[in-house]
Write a protein that holds these residues in place. Structure first.
Motif, PDB file in Angstrom:
ATOM      1  N   SER A 143     -32.043   8.140 -12.715  1.00 24.58           N
ATOM      2  CA  SER A 143     -33.198   8.406 -13.578  1.00 24.58           C
ATOM      3  C   SER A 143     -33.563   7.132 -14.329  1.00 24.58           C
ATOM      4  O   SER A 143     -32.800   6.167 -14.376  1.00 24.58           O
ATOM      5  N   TYR A 144     -34.708   7.154 -14.955  1.00 16.90           N
ATOM      6  CA  TYR A 144     -35.138   6.028 -15.794  1.00 16.90           C
ATOM      7  C   TYR A 144     -34.129   5.812 -16.919  1.00 16.90           C
ATOM      8  O   TYR A 144     -33.732   4.682 -17.207  1.00 16.90           O
ATOM      9  N   GLU A 145     -33.693   6.909 -17.527  1.00 18.89           N
ATOM     10  CA  GLU A 145     -32.722   6.805 -18.622  1.00 18.89           C
ATOM     11  C   GLU A 145     -31.420   6.184 -18.130  1.00 18.89           C
ATOM     12  O   GLU A 145     -30.814   5.358 -18.815  1.00 18.89           O
ATOM     13  N   GLY A 146     -30.975   6.598 -16.941  1.00 18.43           N
ATOM     14  CA  GLY A 146     -29.753   6.035 -16.372  1.00 18.43           C
ATOM     15  C   GLY A 146     -29.884   4.544 -16.114  1.00 18.43           C
ATOM     16  O   GLY A 146     -28.964   3.763 -16.393  1.00 18.43           O
ATOM     17  N   PHE A 147     -31.026   4.144 -15.581  1.00 14.20           N
ATOM     18  CA  PHE A 147     -31.272   2.721 -15.362  1.00 14.20           C
ATOM     19  C   PHE A 147     -31.254   1.959 -16.680  1.00 14.20           C
ATOM     20  O   PHE A 147     -30.652   0.888 -16.791  1.00 14.20           O
ATOM     21  N   MET A 148     -31.936   2.501 -17.699  1.00 12.56           N
ATOM     22  CA  MET A 148     -31.998   1.815 -18.987  1.00 12.56           C
ATOM     23  C   MET A 148     -30.616   1.676 -19.619  1.00 12.56           C
ATOM     24  O   MET A 148     -30.320   0.665 -20.267  1.00 12.56           O
ATOM     25  N   VAL A 180     -27.369  -4.634 -14.923  1.00 10.24           N
ATOM     26  CA  VAL A 180     -28.483  -4.866 -13.999  1.00 10.24           C
ATOM     27  C   VAL A 180     -29.717  -5.283 -14.795  1.00 10.24           C
ATOM     28  O   VAL A 180     -29.798  -5.044 -15.997  1.00 10.24           O
ATOM     29  N   GLU A 181     -30.659  -5.881 -14.072  1.00  8.52           N
ATOM     30  CA  GLU A 181     -31.949  -6.194 -14.680  1.00  8.52           C
ATOM     31  C   GLU A 181     -33.074  -5.405 -14.033  1.00  8.52           C
ATOM     32  O   GLU A 181     -34.092  -5.158 -14.668  1.00  8.52           O
ATOM     33  N   ARG A 182     -32.895  -5.051 -12.729  1.00 15.65           N
ATOM     34  CA  ARG A 182     -33.931  -4.324 -11.995  1.00 15.65           C
ATOM     35  C   ARG A 182     -33.331  -3.090 -11.342  1.00 15.65           C
ATOM     36  O   ARG A 182     -32.170  -3.093 -10.918  1.00 15.65           O
ATOM     37  N   ALA A 183     -34.125  -2.050 -11.216  1.00 13.25           N
ATOM     38  CA  ALA A 183     -33.662  -0.794 -10.599  1.00 13.25           C
ATOM     39  C   ALA A 183     -33.200  -1.013  -9.163  1.00 13.25           C
ATOM     40  O   ALA A 183     -32.267  -0.353  -8.698  1.00 13.25           O
ATOM     41  N   GLU A 184     -33.836  -1.964  -8.452  1.00  6.77           N
ATOM     42  CA  GLU A 184     -33.469  -2.219  -7.056  1.00  6.77           C
ATOM     43  C   GLU A 184     -31.996  -2.598  -6.907  1.00  6.77           C
ATOM     44  O   GLU A 184     -31.389  -2.357  -5.868  1.00  6.77           O
ATOM     45  N   GLN A 185     -31.431  -3.175  -7.953  1.00  5.99           N
ATOM     46  CA  GLN A 185     -30.028  -3.577  -7.901  1.00  5.99           C
ATOM     47  C   GLN A 185     -29.092  -2.374  -7.807  1.00  5.99           C
ATOM     48  O   GLN A 185     -27.954  -2.515  -7.380  1.00  5.99           O
ATOM     49  N   LEU A 186     -29.550  -1.207  -8.203  1.00  2.00           N
ATOM     50  CA  LEU A 186     -28.706  -0.014  -8.170  1.00  2.00           C
ATOM     51  C   LEU A 186     -28.859   0.782  -6.879  1.00  2.00           C
ATOM     52  O   LEU A 186     -28.082   1.684  -6.617  1.00  2.00           O
ATOM     53  N   HIS A 204     -38.778  12.124 -11.680  1.00  3.08           N
ATOM     54  CA  HIS A 204     -38.032  11.311 -12.637  1.00  3.08           C
ATOM     55  C   HIS A 204     -36.922  10.483 -12.011  1.00  3.08           C
ATOM     56  O   HIS A 204     -36.391   9.587 -12.658  1.00  3.08           O
ATOM     57  N   ALA A 205     -36.544  10.782 -10.788  1.00  8.01           N
ATOM     58  CA  ALA A 205     -35.524   9.985 -10.114  1.00  8.01           C
ATOM     59  C   ALA A 205     -36.205   8.857  -9.347  1.00  8.01           C
ATOM     60  O   ALA A 205     -37.356   8.986  -8.917  1.00  8.01           O
ATOM     61  N   LEU A 206     -35.497   7.754  -9.175  1.00  9.26           N
ATOM     62  CA  LEU A 206     -36.012   6.653  -8.382  1.00  9.26           C
ATOM     63  C   LEU A 206     -36.314   7.170  -6.980  1.00  9.26           C
ATOM     64  O   LEU A 206     -35.473   7.821  -6.349  1.00  9.26           O
ATOM     65  N   HIS A 207     -37.519   6.907  -6.479  1.00 10.28           N
ATOM     66  CA  HIS A 207     -37.906   7.406  -5.155  1.00 10.28           C
ATOM     67  C   HIS A 207     -38.853   6.431  -4.471  1.00 10.28           C
ATOM     68  O   HIS A 207     -39.448   5.582  -5.116  1.00 10.28           O
TER      69      HIS A 207
END
Length: 101
Positions: free
Chosen positions: A25-30, A38-44, A66-69
């Motif tokens: 999720s966005y919250e998880g990434f943040m 990490v700095e970017r979501a792609e790294q996860l 809300h999930a990365l898709h």
């Protein structure tokens, strides 16, 4: 309030199509970003679980949005292939669902 995103495939390439969704999720990434991991979501993307949801003509695919898709890549393309989908979003309000596309 609950949200949703939906996709209705109208025409798909010969090899099909689908949606990739990661357990992120966005919250998880943040949170990961705040910890300096990490700095970017792609790294996860390589460390989080990914699920491919195949499209079926005339069937809605729904998710929270809300999930990365991402659009799932196709293995091969052929002359005349087309991917045509209606995509929309909704939010539940006191008066019911508000949908738009």
């Amino acid at each position: 309030s609950p949200n949703l995103s939906f996709t209705l495939p109208i025409k798909l390439p010969a090899m099909g199509g689908g949606l990739n969704v990661w357990e992120l999720s966005y919250e998880g990434f943040m949170q990961e970003r705040a910890r300096g991991l990490v700095e970017r979501a792609e790294q996860l993307c390589n460390v989080k679980s990914r699920i491919r949801h195949p499209y079926a003509l005339g069937h809605l695919l729904m998710h929270s949005g809300h999930a990365l898709h991402q659009i799932a890549p196709v293995i091969a393309t052929y002359p005349g292939d087309e991917r045509i989908c209606l995509q929309g979003h909704g939010i539940r309000c006191a008066s019911g669902w508000k949908l738009y596309w």
